[in-house]
Enzyme design. Structure first.
Site, mmCIF file in Angstrom:
data_model
loop_
_atom_site.group_PDB
_atom_site.id
_atom_site.type_symbol
_atom_site.label_atom_id
_atom_site.label_comp_id
_atom_site.label_asym_id
_atom_site.label_seq_id
_atom_site.Cartn_x
_atom_site.Cartn_y
_atom_site.Cartn_z
ATOM 1 N N GLU A 17 0.852 -1.193 0.000
ATOM 2 C CA GLU A 17 0.000 0.000 0.000
ATOM 3 C C GLU A 17 0.887 1.241 0.000
ATOM 4 O O GLU A 17 1.862 1.318 0.743
ATOM 5 C CB GLU A 17 -0.899 0.003 1.246
ATOM 6 N N THR A 48 -4.011 4.811 -1.549
ATOM 7 C CA THR A 48 -5.053 5.326 -0.663
ATOM 8 C C THR A 48 -5.748 6.540 -1.293
ATOM 9 O O THR A 48 -5.259 7.128 -2.268
ATOM 10 C CB THR A 48 -4.500 5.720 0.722
ATOM 11 N N TYR A 49 -6.893 6.879 -0.707
ATOM 12 C CA TYR A 49 -7.737 7.963 -1.215
ATOM 13 C C TYR A 49 -7.841 9.013 -0.123
ATOM 14 O O TYR A 49 -8.156 8.681 1.021
ATOM 15 C CB TYR A 49 -9.113 7.386 -1.527
ATOM 16 N N ALA A 51 -8.436 11.476 2.703
ATOM 17 C CA ALA A 51 -9.532 11.551 3.677
ATOM 18 C C ALA A 51 -10.214 12.909 3.555
ATOM 19 O O ALA A 51 -9.674 13.836 2.986
ATOM 20 C CB ALA A 51 -8.980 11.354 5.074
ATOM 21 N N ARG A 108 -15.903 3.472 3.661
ATOM 22 C CA ARG A 108 -16.701 4.602 4.137
ATOM 23 C C ARG A 108 -15.818 5.833 4.268
ATOM 24 O O ARG A 108 -16.175 6.924 3.874
ATOM 25 C CB ARG A 108 -17.317 4.281 5.496
ATOM 26 N N GLN A 215 5.002 7.889 14.686
ATOM 27 C CA GLN A 215 4.095 7.394 13.635
ATOM 28 C C GLN A 215 3.151 6.333 14.222
ATOM 29 O O GLN A 215 1.939 6.382 14.032
ATOM 30 C CB GLN A 215 4.956 6.816 12.504
HETATM 31 P P1 FAD Z 1 -17.511 0.488 7.250
HETATM 32 O O1 FAD Z 1 -17.297 -0.865 6.701
HETATM 33 O O2 FAD Z 1 -18.676 1.272 6.752
HETATM 34 O O3 FAD Z 1 -17.587 0.369 8.847
HETATM 35 C C1 FAD Z 1 -17.491 1.532 9.664
HETATM 36 C C2 FAD Z 1 -18.275 1.346 10.945
HETATM 37 O O4 FAD Z 1 -19.690 1.325 10.646
HETATM 38 C C3 FAD Z 1 -17.991 0.035 11.662
HETATM 39 O O5 FAD Z 1 -18.038 0.294 13.041
HETATM 40 C C4 FAD Z 1 -19.122 -0.877 11.233
HETATM 41 O O6 FAD Z 1 -19.409 -1.886 12.196
HETATM 42 C C5 FAD Z 1 -20.271 0.120 11.119
HETATM 43 N N1 FAD Z 1 -21.268 -0.264 10.100
HETATM 44 C C6 FAD Z 1 -21.022 -0.760 8.871
HETATM 45 N N2 FAD Z 1 -22.185 -0.974 8.220
HETATM 46 C C7 FAD Z 1 -23.188 -0.619 9.066
HETATM 47 C C8 FAD Z 1 -24.614 -0.589 8.975
HETATM 48 N N3 FAD Z 1 -25.237 -1.001 7.872
HETATM 49 N N4 FAD Z 1 -25.316 -0.133 10.050
HETATM 50 C C9 FAD Z 1 -24.692 0.290 11.176
HETATM 51 N N5 FAD Z 1 -23.343 0.287 11.324
HETATM 52 C C10 FAD Z 1 -22.603 -0.150 10.273
HETATM 53 N N6 FAD Z 1 -9.406 5.919 4.980
HETATM 54 C C11 FAD Z 1 -9.281 6.876 4.015
HETATM 55 O O7 FAD Z 1 -9.760 8.000 4.204
HETATM 56 N N7 FAD Z 1 -8.641 6.612 2.833
HETATM 57 C C12 FAD Z 1 -8.108 5.383 2.556
HETATM 58 O O8 FAD Z 1 -7.547 5.176 1.479
HETATM 59 C C13 FAD Z 1 -8.205 4.351 3.555
HETATM 60 N N8 FAD Z 1 -7.725 3.112 3.327
HETATM 61 C C14 FAD Z 1 -7.887 2.122 4.280
HETATM 62 C C15 FAD Z 1 -7.413 0.828 4.007
HETATM 63 C C16 FAD Z 1 -7.564 -0.191 4.950
HETATM 64 C C17 FAD Z 1 -7.044 -1.585 4.627
HETATM 65 C C18 FAD Z 1 -8.222 0.076 6.189
HETATM 66 C C19 FAD Z 1 -8.396 -1.018 7.213
HETATM 67 C C20 FAD Z 1 -8.698 1.353 6.459
HETATM 68 C C21 FAD Z 1 -8.544 2.391 5.514
HETATM 69 N N9 FAD Z 1 -9.028 3.691 5.747
HETATM 70 C C22 FAD Z 1 -8.882 4.664 4.776
HETATM 71 C C23 FAD Z 1 -9.656 4.018 7.032
HETATM 72 C C24 FAD Z 1 -11.181 3.793 6.997
HETATM 73 O O9 FAD Z 1 -11.750 4.753 6.127
HETATM 74 C C25 FAD Z 1 -11.714 3.958 8.410
HETATM 75 O O10 FAD Z 1 -11.308 2.878 9.205
HETATM 76 C C26 FAD Z 1 -13.200 4.231 8.569
HETATM 77 O O11 FAD Z 1 -13.430 4.624 9.917
HETATM 78 C C27 FAD Z 1 -14.104 3.040 8.274
HETATM 79 O O12 FAD Z 1 -14.161 2.729 6.947
HETATM 80 P P2 FAD Z 1 -14.775 1.304 6.476
HETATM 81 O O13 FAD Z 1 -14.846 1.321 5.003
HETATM 82 O O14 FAD Z 1 -14.037 0.209 7.132
HETATM 83 O O15 FAD Z 1 -16.249 1.452 7.097
#
Ligand code: FAD
Length: 299
Positions: A17, A48-49, A51, A108, A215
């Site tokens: 990544e 990454t995208y 934030a 998300r 970090q």
């Molecule tokens: P989700 O899968 O939507 O989950 C977020 C929260 O919502 C969880 O607590 C989940 O239990 C809850 N939830 C999910 N669906 C529902 C529902 N239907 N009803 C109620 N609750 C629900 N961030 C960036 O800005 N840019 C990036 O490029 C980036 N890359 C990442 C790469 C990896 C491998 C990881 C692990 C994280 C990355 N992040 C990135 C961080 C990520 O955006 C955050 O962790 C964010 O808080 C959650 O995103 P998610 O897509 O996992 O969310």
């Protein structure tokens, strides 16, 4: 190529990544990073995208396109949705298509903390699952998603987080990448729970080599991963000696990866922090093991 097809051809998958440089003016530095990572023959490189929904000067498409079209390495473009409208997402999907980018990590994104931030009202996408469903409709992309072996920091329980994960998987996610962790037991416990829920898509383990105390403190405060006592000792002991901490951080990550590979993990996703030297040393440390598992990566 779709990343789901790479998983069907060979395992373990090894991926890196990288992130776009914070200043647009230093974009050249990322090309030097890709230059150095390419000879390691990763199965794909993810980008990454930004934030906070700042898509105007987002370099994800440009960088993913170079990885795919200049280096002929599969690219995974991250895409966040919480701050975006459907038409903004349509625009970016169109750019991905035009640039031959077939793989998207549907996220998300973190919720901007600035109280003046203007979200779409009502929200067009509330959770990553909404983006997965939306992208799925176009039928053009392989879709990755995230998972959290120590549960997502905003979720009250692992059970609830897993129910949401199952929904994201059933909605069309093709593979998962885990949040970073420093104690493999969290990953193994998590994997046995996902197995029980019949989550049968590949799960890559996210590994971050730690080479800097500040970090890791910042990242852990954001994601809530536990740092085992053994690793805290290492970080505290060498925090003022960058070379020693780098050696120790690489050794720690290597040990984690060897244990994961020996336990049959389907993939390792290395958070390179744009540091190709660290990625190179880790790949060198594991190359004969990966080879033994029927893959051949160059060093
Ligand atoms: P989700 O899968 O939507 O989950 C977020 C929260 O919502 C969880 O607590 C989940 O239990 C809850 N939830 C999910 N669906 C529902 C529902 N239907 N009803 C109620 N609750 C629900 N961030 C960036 O800005 N840019 C990036 O490029 C980036 N890359 C990442 C790469 C990896 C491998 C990881 C692990 C994280 C990355 N992040 C990135 C961080 C990520 O955006 C955050 O962790 C964010 O808080 C959650 O995103 P998610 O897509 O996992 O969310």
């Amino acid at each position: 190529m779709y990343i789901k097809d790479i998983f069907s051809k060979r395992k373990p998958v090894i991926s890196f990544e990288i992130f776009p440089p914070r200043k647009a003016s230093s974009i050249d530095t990322i090309y030097r990073t890709i230059d150095a990572l390419a000879p390691l023959n990763p199965d794909y490189i993810s980008v990454t995208y930004g934030a906070g929904g700042n898509t105007a000067d987002n370099k994800t498409v440009e960088i993913a396109s170079i990885i795919k079209n200049k280096y002929n390495i599969e690219a995974l473009a991250h895409l966040t949705c919480i701050t975006s409208t459907k038409s903004e997402i349509d625009n970016i999907l169109e750019k991905f298509k035009k640039n031959n980018i077939n793989n998207i990590l549907a996220l998300r994104g973190d919720i901007p903390q600035d109280s003046n931030f203007k979200f779409p009202n009502p929200l067009h996408f509330e959770h990553a699952v909404d983006l997965v469903k939306y992208i799925q409709k176009s039928n053009n992309f392989c879709i990755g998603g995230t998972c959290y072996p120590e549960r997502h920091i905003e979720c009250d329980s692992m059970e609830e987080d897993l129910i949401n994960l199952k929904d994201k998987v059933n909605s069309g996610t093709n593979f998962l990448i885990s949040q970073l962790f420093f104690d493999n037991n969290f990953f193994y416990n998590f994997k046995s729970k996902t197995d029980k829920l019949n989550i049968n898509i590949p799960i890559e383990a996210g590994i971050m080599p730690v080479i800097n105390k500040k970090q890791i403190e910042r990242i852990v405060s954001l994601c809530g991963s536990n740092i085992p006592e053994k690793f805290i000792k290492i970080i505290d002991r060498y925090e003022n000696n960058p070379e020693a901490l780098k050696d120790a951080g690489i050794a720690y990550a290597t040990e984690q990866i060897i244990d994961l590979l020996s336990s049959g993990v389907e993939g390792i996703h290395i958070y390179t922090m744009n540091n190709p030297e660290v990625a190179k040393r880790i790949v060198r440390n594991i190359s004969s093991i990966v080879y033994a598992l029927n893959r051949n990566i160059a060093i």
